[in-house]
Structures are given as C-alpha cells and as structure tokens.
Design a protein around this motif. Sequence first.
Motif, short mmCIF file in Angstrom:
data_model
loop_
_atom_site.label_atom_id
_atom_site.label_comp_id
_atom_site.label_asym_id
_atom_site.label_seq_id
_atom_site.Cartn_x
_atom_site.Cartn_y
_atom_site.Cartn_z
N ASN A 35 44.10 -23.63 63.02
CA ASN A 35 44.03 -22.92 61.73
C ASN A 35 45.29 -23.19 60.90
O ASN A 35 45.14 -23.27 59.57
CB ASN A 35 44.23 -21.33 62.04
N ALA A 36 46.56 -23.39 61.38
CA ALA A 36 47.57 -23.61 60.64
C ALA A 36 47.39 -25.04 59.89
O ALA A 36 47.85 -25.21 58.80
CB ALA A 36 48.86 -23.75 61.45
N SER A 37 47.05 -26.14 60.71
CA SER A 37 46.62 -27.34 60.11
C SER A 37 45.54 -27.26 59.01
O SER A 37 45.91 -27.85 58.00
CB SER A 37 46.41 -28.24 61.11
N LEU A 40 54.21 -21.75 63.52
CA LEU A 40 55.16 -20.61 63.06
C LEU A 40 55.46 -20.44 61.62
O LEU A 40 55.58 -19.42 61.21
CB LEU A 40 56.85 -20.88 63.97
N MET A 41 55.25 -21.56 60.76
CA MET A 41 55.27 -21.37 59.37
C MET A 41 54.00 -20.86 58.72
O MET A 41 54.05 -20.37 57.64
CB MET A 41 55.55 -22.88 58.77
N TRP A 42 52.68 -21.47 59.26
CA TRP A 42 51.40 -20.79 58.48
C TRP A 42 50.80 -19.83 59.11
O TRP A 42 49.95 -19.39 58.63
CB TRP A 42 50.77 -22.18 58.66
N GLU A 46 43.50 -13.53 58.95
CA GLU A 46 43.83 -14.41 59.93
C GLU A 46 42.75 -14.50 61.11
O GLU A 46 42.59 -15.54 61.63
CB GLU A 46 45.07 -14.42 60.61
N SER A 47 41.94 -13.51 61.25
CA SER A 47 41.22 -13.52 62.35
C SER A 47 39.71 -13.66 61.89
O SER A 47 38.80 -13.81 62.73
CB SER A 47 40.96 -12.05 62.89
N GLU A 48 39.45 -14.32 60.47
CA GLU A 48 38.12 -14.40 60.01
C GLU A 48 38.12 -15.83 59.10
O GLU A 48 38.77 -15.68 58.06
CB GLU A 48 37.88 -13.27 59.17
N GLY A 49 37.66 -16.75 59.63
CA GLY A 49 37.21 -18.06 58.90
C GLY A 49 38.54 -18.72 58.15
O GLY A 49 38.02 -18.94 57.01
N THR A 50 39.69 -18.75 58.52
CA THR A 50 40.62 -19.24 57.68
C THR A 50 40.21 -20.91 57.27
O THR A 50 40.66 -21.11 56.06
CB THR A 50 41.94 -19.40 58.73
N CYS A 51 39.52 -21.52 58.35
CA CYS A 51 39.40 -23.21 57.81
C CYS A 51 38.54 -23.16 56.73
O CYS A 51 38.65 -23.93 55.74
CB CYS A 51 39.33 -23.85 59.13
N GLN A 52 37.42 -22.35 56.84
CA GLN A 52 36.52 -22.59 55.97
C GLN A 52 36.83 -21.96 54.36
O GLN A 52 36.63 -22.56 53.41
CB GLN A 52 35.23 -21.55 56.15
N ALA A 53 37.67 -20.88 54.56
CA ALA A 53 38.31 -20.51 53.30
C ALA A 53 39.46 -21.32 52.50
O ALA A 53 39.27 -21.31 51.42
CB ALA A 53 38.97 -18.91 53.43
N ALA A 54 40.11 -21.94 53.37
CA ALA A 54 40.97 -23.29 53.12
C ALA A 54 40.41 -24.23 52.18
O ALA A 54 40.70 -24.62 51.32
CB ALA A 54 42.06 -23.52 54.12
N TYR A 55 39.26 -24.44 52.93
CA TYR A 55 38.22 -25.35 52.32
C TYR A 55 38.18 -25.23 50.99
O TYR A 55 37.79 -26.16 50.12
CB TYR A 55 37.15 -25.82 53.22
N GLY A 56 37.65 -23.87 50.87
CA GLY A 56 37.36 -23.48 49.35
C GLY A 56 35.97 -23.19 49.18
O GLY A 56 35.57 -22.81 48.04
N LEU A 57 35.11 -23.42 50.30
CA LEU A 57 33.73 -23.16 50.00
C LEU A 57 33.09 -22.90 51.38
O LEU A 57 33.42 -23.63 52.46
CB LEU A 57 33.09 -24.39 49.52
#
Length: 322
Positions: free
Chosen positions: A240-242, A169-171, A33-44
């Motif tokens: 980050n949750a979004s 709270l969910m994510w 959670e402390s590292e690059g969540t959004c880039q990782a969720a993007y997949g690249l």
Amino acid sequence: MASRSWSSLIRILLIILTVMISASWNSLPVKAESEGTCQAAYGLTPDSVSDWLMAAEENTDLTTTNRYDILAAELLSSGLVDGSTCPSNGLNPDGSANGCGVELTTDHVIAWQNQYDAVILSASQSTELPPKVVKAVIAVESQFWPGANWRLGEIGLGQMTGYGADLVLMWRPAYFQSICQKAFGENGCAAQYLFLEPSTQNLLRGMVLREIDAMCPNCQGGVDLEKGKQAVQVLTETLNASCLQSARIITMVTGKSPASLLSYDDYWRLVLANYHAGAGCVYQALRKTKNPNSWGAIASNFSSGCTSGAAYIRRIEEQIKP
C-alpha cells in the motif's frame, strides 16, 4: 526486495525524493488506510480488472502447486523433511536440493506454499489489495520460507530491507504510530517519521524488521510460523505504501495522475517495481521516458543499476500466469 546495489547518485537522489515526496503525502486523494488505498492512489476505480489483479473469495482461489527448489532445500536442511532416504540427505554440497531431495519434498512444498493463504486473503481483503499479487511477491522474494539473512539485510516472507522499512514507516502513518507506541509508549511519535532523528529512525526500522524475522532456534525447523503471518500483514502495508509513493512520483514527473497515463495493470507493474527497485529507479526511468504511457516504455528506460525492476515484474507475472 532490492535496494542493495544502487550507485551513490541514486542514493542521493532517493534522499532528495524522500523529502519531496513525503512532505506532501497527506495531500494524496486516498481513502482511509483500511479501504482501497491503491485504487484511490491510482485515481480511478477500474470498471474491470485483469485476472491477476482480481479479488479472491476463498482460500482455494489462491492454491498453487508450484515447484520451489529453494524451499525444498530449506525444508530438508531444517529437518522439517527427513531426507535420509536420499543421497546426502537430499542436498548438494552447495546446500541446494538434489534431484532426489526435490522429488521427496514435492508434497511438503505444495503444502508449505499454501499454508499462508488464509492470512494473505484476509490481509488483502482488508485493504483491497489483489491477493494473487501478494502471494506472488512472497513466492518471488522468499519461496515462502520466512527466515532472515541479516548479513544481506533481507528479512521475512517479503525479504524486506531497510529501504522497505523506510517506505512503510513514511507512507503508512497508522502503522508508523503503532511501531512508535511499542518503542515510546502510548503517546507514540509527535513528528512524522521523515523528521525524526536518524538514531530514532534506525531504531524503528530495526523494530519493523525484527517483527517479521521468523528465525527461532527453539521452534520446530528453526522458524516461527506466527512471525510468518505477521510478515504477511507488514507486506500488505508496504505494498500500500508503494502504491502511494508510486502515484506521487508519477505526478511529480509528469504532472498527471496515474489513471490518466497508465492502465491499472501497468500502474501495478510500476508499484511492484517501486517496491523492489526503489523510488530512485522509478523516478529516473519516468524522467527518461519520452511518453510514459505504458509499462513497456518505462521499463526500457531503467538504468543499468535498476534493470532488475523489469525482470522482477516478469517473475511476478510468471507466478500468477503460468
């Protein structure tokens, strides 16, 4: 942050989506959670990013000098700026700042909009979020006034709602447990947020919102600036949750990863629309879009109750790209 004018259909859809999306949140290929969540969720990890999504090195990289008339009115009405040299103390009958009030508060507005830059930069760097986006969200949502409107359910710098509290709270399980531990002691909650009793969920939502409510009758100007700093931290968790929820919705609807469909810029536009308008609106727009390979195509398919999502992105970009 908006979730306040949805139709009954969208509300029902959101409940269904919540179950479907959240049940498998931990299968997303994300880093800690402390590292690059959004880039990782993007997949690249993009080879390069646009200026509005770039990291910042210094507080001064975030400095803005924008005019914010709502903030001007708050500074005058709270007494933080003495408006006695202006007609009606710088305020119109409806509480907005008059011309004299806007001019009088110019320097104060500039100082106020930049006072959270260090916190924004630090919180963004710790989670690899684009700090200009974080600041722009605050600008659009609250014009940097950290107060609360409990009647409308819009709280803090990010104007978080009950939907936003649900989202984070969910994510964000570590954040969820930190709130649970405050409520129930060091053991926290054994079950995920989604599977708690509604009364417990309501309790935790309320705790999230109270943590970022900076209204303070005994503080100068009636606001607690430390609570404002706390609201920045919660906002970064929620963005980050979004990112995570948006990636899951894209995959659910299309069967593809965000990176295989959208540019990183357009993925972030969808993330921000999800933050503002909600998962139901984003899900419906994606379902209606024949070829959802650009933000423009998706935005044109937001339903009538969700069109503020597209306008919201324009306002965010205007803050970053004057």
